[in-house]
Design a protein around this motif. Sequence first.
Motif, PDB file in Angstrom:
ATOM      1  N   MET B  46       0.825  -1.209   0.000  1.00 49.42           N
ATOM      2  CA  MET B  46       0.000   0.000   0.000  1.00 49.42           C
ATOM      3  C   MET B  46       0.861   1.262   0.000  1.00 49.42           C
ATOM      4  SD  MET B  46      -3.138   1.099   2.476  1.00 49.42           S
ATOM      5  CE  MET B  46      -3.553   2.847   2.654  1.00 49.42           C
ATOM      6  N   TYR B  47       1.945   1.228   0.731  1.00 46.04           N
ATOM      7  CA  TYR B  47       2.841   2.389   0.795  1.00 46.04           C
ATOM      8  C   TYR B  47       3.431   2.702  -0.579  1.00 46.04           C
ATOM      9  CZ  TYR B  47       6.699   5.320   2.576  1.00 46.04           C
ATOM     10  OH  TYR B  47       7.588   6.335   2.816  1.00 46.04           O
ATOM     11  N   GLU B  48       3.901   1.683  -1.267  1.00 48.38           N
ATOM     12  CA  GLU B  48       4.434   1.887  -2.625  1.00 48.38           C
ATOM     13  C   GLU B  48       3.343   2.454  -3.546  1.00 48.38           C
ATOM     14  OE1 GLU B  48       7.516   1.496  -3.730  1.00 48.38           O
ATOM     15  OE2 GLU B  48       8.482  -0.297  -2.899  1.00 48.38           O
ATOM     16  N   GLY B  49       2.135   1.914  -3.402  1.00 47.40           N
ATOM     17  CA  GLY B  49       1.025   2.390  -4.230  1.00 47.40           C
ATOM     18  C   GLY B  49       0.635   3.819  -3.891  1.00 47.40           C
ATOM     19  N   GLU B  50       0.638   4.118  -2.600  1.00 44.87           N
ATOM     20  CA  GLU B  50       0.293   5.477  -2.150  1.00 44.87           C
ATOM     21  C   GLU B  50       1.325   6.486  -2.657  1.00 44.87           C
ATOM     22  OE1 GLU B  50      -0.253   5.723   2.091  1.00 44.87           O
ATOM     23  OE2 GLU B  50      -0.621   7.885   2.058  1.00 44.87           O
ATOM     24  N   ILE B  51       2.595   6.131  -2.555  1.00 42.46           N
ATOM     25  CA  ILE B  51       3.654   7.022  -3.052  1.00 42.46           C
ATOM     26  C   ILE B  51       3.485   7.231  -4.564  1.00 42.46           C
ATOM     27  CG2 ILE B  51       6.143   7.261  -3.424  1.00 42.46           C
ATOM     28  CD1 ILE B  51       5.792   7.567  -0.549  1.00 42.46           C
ATOM     29  N   ASN B  52       3.204   6.165  -5.294  1.00 40.22           N
ATOM     30  CA  ASN B  52       2.995   6.299  -6.741  1.00 40.22           C
ATOM     31  C   ASN B  52       1.855   7.258  -7.058  1.00 40.22           C
ATOM     32  OD1 ASN B  52       5.064   4.654  -7.471  1.00 40.22           O
ATOM     33  ND2 ASN B  52       3.799   2.944  -8.173  1.00 40.22           N
ATOM     34  N   MET B  53       0.758   7.150  -6.293  1.00 43.73           N
ATOM     35  CA  MET B  53      -0.376   8.057  -6.510  1.00 43.73           C
ATOM     36  C   MET B  53       0.051   9.508  -6.334  1.00 43.73           C
ATOM     37  SD  MET B  53      -3.396   6.227  -4.395  1.00 43.73           S
ATOM     38  CE  MET B  53      -4.797   7.050  -5.111  1.00 43.73           C
ATOM     39  N   VAL B  54       0.935   9.731  -5.357  1.00 43.78           N
ATOM     40  CA  VAL B  54       1.354  11.095  -5.054  1.00 43.78           C
ATOM     41  C   VAL B  54       2.360  11.607  -6.080  1.00 43.78           C
ATOM     42  CG1 VAL B  54       2.559  12.555  -3.369  1.00 43.78           C
ATOM     43  CG2 VAL B  54       0.880  10.867  -2.601  1.00 43.78           C
ATOM     44  N   ILE B  55       3.349  10.776  -6.428  1.00 35.02           N
ATOM     45  CA  ILE B  55       4.409  11.299  -7.302  1.00 35.02           C
ATOM     46  C   ILE B  55       4.072  11.172  -8.788  1.00 35.02           C
ATOM     47  CG2 ILE B  55       6.210  10.942  -5.561  1.00 35.02           C
ATOM     48  CD1 ILE B  55       7.217   8.556  -6.967  1.00 35.02           C
ATOM     49  N   HIS B  56       3.218  10.216  -9.154  1.00 33.98           N
ATOM     50  CA  HIS B  56       2.886  10.054 -10.583  1.00 33.98           C
ATOM     51  C   HIS B  56       1.420  10.337 -10.897  1.00 33.98           C
ATOM     52  CE1 HIS B  56       6.716   7.962 -10.831  1.00 33.98           C
ATOM     53  NE2 HIS B  56       6.298   7.012 -10.016  1.00 33.98           N
ATOM     54  N   GLY B  57       0.513  10.055  -9.968  1.00 36.88           N
ATOM     55  CA  GLY B  57      -0.915  10.015 -10.297  1.00 36.88           C
ATOM     56  C   GLY B  57      -1.720  11.245  -9.919  1.00 36.88           C
ATOM     57  N   GLY B  58      -1.070  12.243  -9.330  1.00 35.86           N
ATOM     58  CA  GLY B  58      -1.795  13.460  -8.972  1.00 35.86           C
ATOM     59  C   GLY B  58      -2.741  13.296  -7.797  1.00 35.86           C
ATOM     60  N   GLY B  59      -2.541  12.259  -7.003  1.00 37.26           N
ATOM     61  CA  GLY B  59      -3.416  12.021  -5.851  1.00 37.26           C
ATOM     62  C   GLY B  59      -4.643  11.219  -6.248  1.00 37.26           C
ATOM     63  N   GLY B  60      -5.443  10.825  -5.256  1.00 30.82           N
ATOM     64  CA  GLY B  60      -6.625  10.013  -5.556  1.00 30.82           C
ATOM     65  C   GLY B  60      -7.260   9.489  -4.287  1.00 30.82           C
ATOM     66  N   VAL B  61      -7.877   8.328  -4.385  1.00 28.84           N
ATOM     67  CA  VAL B  61      -8.518   7.742  -3.205  1.00 28.84           C
ATOM     68  C   VAL B  61      -8.058   6.297  -3.000  1.00 28.84           C
ATOM     69  CG1 VAL B  61     -10.593   9.186  -3.265  1.00 28.84           C
ATOM     70  CG2 VAL B  61     -10.540   7.045  -4.546  1.00 28.84           C
ATOM     71  N   ILE B  62      -8.006   5.899  -1.744  1.00 26.68           N
ATOM     72  CA  ILE B  62      -7.687   4.509  -1.414  1.00 26.68           C
ATOM     73  C   ILE B  62      -8.812   3.946  -0.554  1.00 26.68           C
ATOM     74  CG2 ILE B  62      -6.053   2.920  -0.308  1.00 26.68           C
ATOM     75  CD1 ILE B  62      -3.845   4.907  -0.741  1.00 26.68           C
ATOM     76  N   ASP B  63      -9.312   2.785  -0.949  1.00 26.81           N
ATOM     77  CA  ASP B  63     -10.305   2.068  -0.147  1.00 26.81           C
ATOM     78  C   ASP B  63      -9.724   0.739   0.291  1.00 26.81           C
ATOM     79  OD1 ASP B  63     -13.037   3.491  -0.066  1.00 26.81           O
ATOM     80  OD2 ASP B  63     -12.288   3.829  -2.100  1.00 26.81           O
ATOM     81  N   VAL B  64      -9.860   0.478   1.576  1.00 29.07           N
ATOM     82  CA  VAL B  64      -9.326  -0.763   2.139  1.00 29.07           C
ATOM     83  C   VAL B  64     -10.478  -1.524   2.783  1.00 29.07           C
ATOM     84  CG1 VAL B  64      -7.687  -1.750   3.800  1.00 29.07           C
ATOM     85  CG2 VAL B  64      -7.120   0.376   2.610  1.00 29.07           C
ATOM     86  N   GLU B  65     -10.555  -2.803   2.502  1.00 31.13           N
ATOM     87  CA  GLU B  65     -11.564  -3.629   3.156  1.00 31.13           C
ATOM     88  C   GLU B  65     -10.872  -4.804   3.838  1.00 31.13           C
ATOM     89  OE1 GLU B  65     -14.644  -5.237   0.678  1.00 31.13           O
ATOM     90  OE2 GLU B  65     -15.851  -5.838   2.407  1.00 31.13           O
ATOM     91  N   ILE B  66     -11.098  -4.892   5.137  1.00 31.39           N
ATOM     92  CA  ILE B  66     -10.487  -5.978   5.910  1.00 31.39           C
ATOM     93  C   ILE B  66     -11.570  -6.994   6.249  1.00 31.39           C
ATOM     94  CG2 ILE B  66      -9.142  -6.534   7.974  1.00 31.39           C
ATOM     95  CD1 ILE B  66      -8.569  -3.406   8.111  1.00 31.39           C
ATOM     96  N   THR B  67     -11.403  -8.212   5.777  1.00 32.20           N
ATOM     97  CA  THR B  67     -12.349  -9.277   6.122  1.00 32.20           C
ATOM     98  C   THR B  67     -11.591 -10.353   6.894  1.00 32.20           C
ATOM     99  OG1 THR B  67     -11.951 -10.401   4.032  1.00 32.20           O
ATOM    100  CG2 THR B  67     -13.786  -8.857   4.091  1.00 32.20           C
ATOM    101  N   GLU B  68     -12.279 -11.414   7.221  1.00 28.91           N
ATOM    102  CA  GLU B  68     -11.668 -12.445   8.039  1.00 28.91           C
ATOM    103  C   GLU B  68     -10.475 -13.103   7.361  1.00 28.91           C
ATOM    104  OE1 GLU B  68     -13.431 -16.013  10.783  1.00 28.91           O
ATOM    105  OE2 GLU B  68     -14.743 -14.424  10.061  1.00 28.91           O
ATOM    106  N   ASP B  69     -10.548 -13.232   6.028  1.00 31.29           N
ATOM    107  CA  ASP B  69      -9.482 -13.985   5.351  1.00 31.29           C
ATOM    108  C   ASP B  69      -8.567 -13.143   4.469  1.00 31.29           C
ATOM    109  OD1 ASP B  69     -11.523 -13.506   3.648  1.00 31.29           O
ATOM    110  OD2 ASP B  69     -11.603 -15.511   2.770  1.00 31.29           O
ATOM    111  N   ALA B  70      -8.860 -11.859   4.286  1.00 36.94           N
ATOM    112  CA  ALA B  70      -8.004 -11.076   3.390  1.00 36.94           C
ATOM    113  C   ALA B  70      -8.130  -9.576   3.616  1.00 36.94           C
ATOM    114  CB  ALA B  70      -8.343 -11.394   1.938  1.00 36.94           C
ATOM    115  N   ILE B  71      -7.150  -8.861   3.074  1.00 40.65           N
ATOM    116  CA  ILE B  71      -7.202  -7.393   3.035  1.00 40.65           C
ATOM    117  C   ILE B  71      -7.218  -6.997   1.569  1.00 40.65           C
ATOM    118  CG2 ILE B  71      -6.048  -5.218   3.595  1.00 40.65           C
ATOM    119  CD1 ILE B  71      -4.990  -8.123   5.597  1.00 40.65           C
TER     120      ILE B  71
END
Lengths: 116, 140
Positions: B46-71
């Motif tokens: 997520m950190y690598e993806g977040e940095i990419n959004m900031v340095i290449h993608g002009g910002g955006g939104v991140i949605d995270v869903e945590i369930t019993e078996d996965a993120i």
Amino acid sequence: MKVKDIIDILNAEIICRDDLLDTEVQTACGSDMMSDVLAFVKEQGVLLTGLVNPQVVRTAEMMDMHCIVFVRGKRPSIDIIHLAEDRDMVMLATKMEMFTSCGRLYDAGLRGGIEK
Amino acid sequence: MDSIKLHYDISATDFTRAGAASGDVKRTLKALGVSPATIRNVAVAMYEGEINMVIHGGGGVIDVEITEDAIRMVLADQGPGIENVELAMKEGYSTAPDNIRALGFGAGMGLPNIKKYTDEFQLDTALGVGTTLTLKVFMK
Ligand SMILES: Nc1ncnc2c1ncn2[C@@H]1O[C@H](COP(=O)(O)OP(=O)(O)OP(=O)(O)O)[C@@H](O)[C@H]1O
Ligand SMILES: [Mg+2]
């Protein structure tokens, strides 16, 4: 070794979290490129860097590192210090350059750890 | 465990904030008692993806869903998009300018690293439209 041993070895100054100097560390990595730290590091306790920005702390946070050593006399700003304090990270500063710092720590028993 | 949903607006104007959302997710997972190995995978990807959004993608939104078996993480921006995905996925390929390299990023390691740290990886991108990364890490 303990984080506090690094202070003697590198003639370093404590910047924050002197309550955590007894933390055990076995491995370290030195880099000014946070991309490489994220890509190549596996289980390192100490990050040596000459880069000064909040992403140094965040990168160390993602990699579960316990201590950041700023080399070449670099000093973090107050917002960076606050971030590290909040993340339970010791920060030290040494005037020594990267090569010398890494060499001295290696000599004293710190290792590079396993690469991914 | 009920599913937990987290939403973050990622600004590209303040580089000093880049990574704050990933740090928040990491601490949330820790508080939930998720295993350190799983947390590491989520945090780095997520950190690598977040940095990419900031340095290449002009910002955006991140949605995270945590369930019993996965993120599950969806990182979406409306930036310039990626011209050549095959190249972008290569280790060492980067279009980051010198001012980004001076900040410690732009080694061209991010996308391949994200792939390495995730169990499911989907990259949707269109020039002039934006880039969406859909990632999944299974609980280990
Ligand atoms: N969200 C995005 N929007 C537009 N282009 C992107 C995006 N993410 C990645 N890219 C493009 O893909 C290239 C490779 O991305 P990658 O994350 O692998 O490397 P980097 O960000 O340049 O460097 P590093 O991740 O090592 O700091 C980038 O240089 C950029 O050209
Ligand atoms: Mg990147």
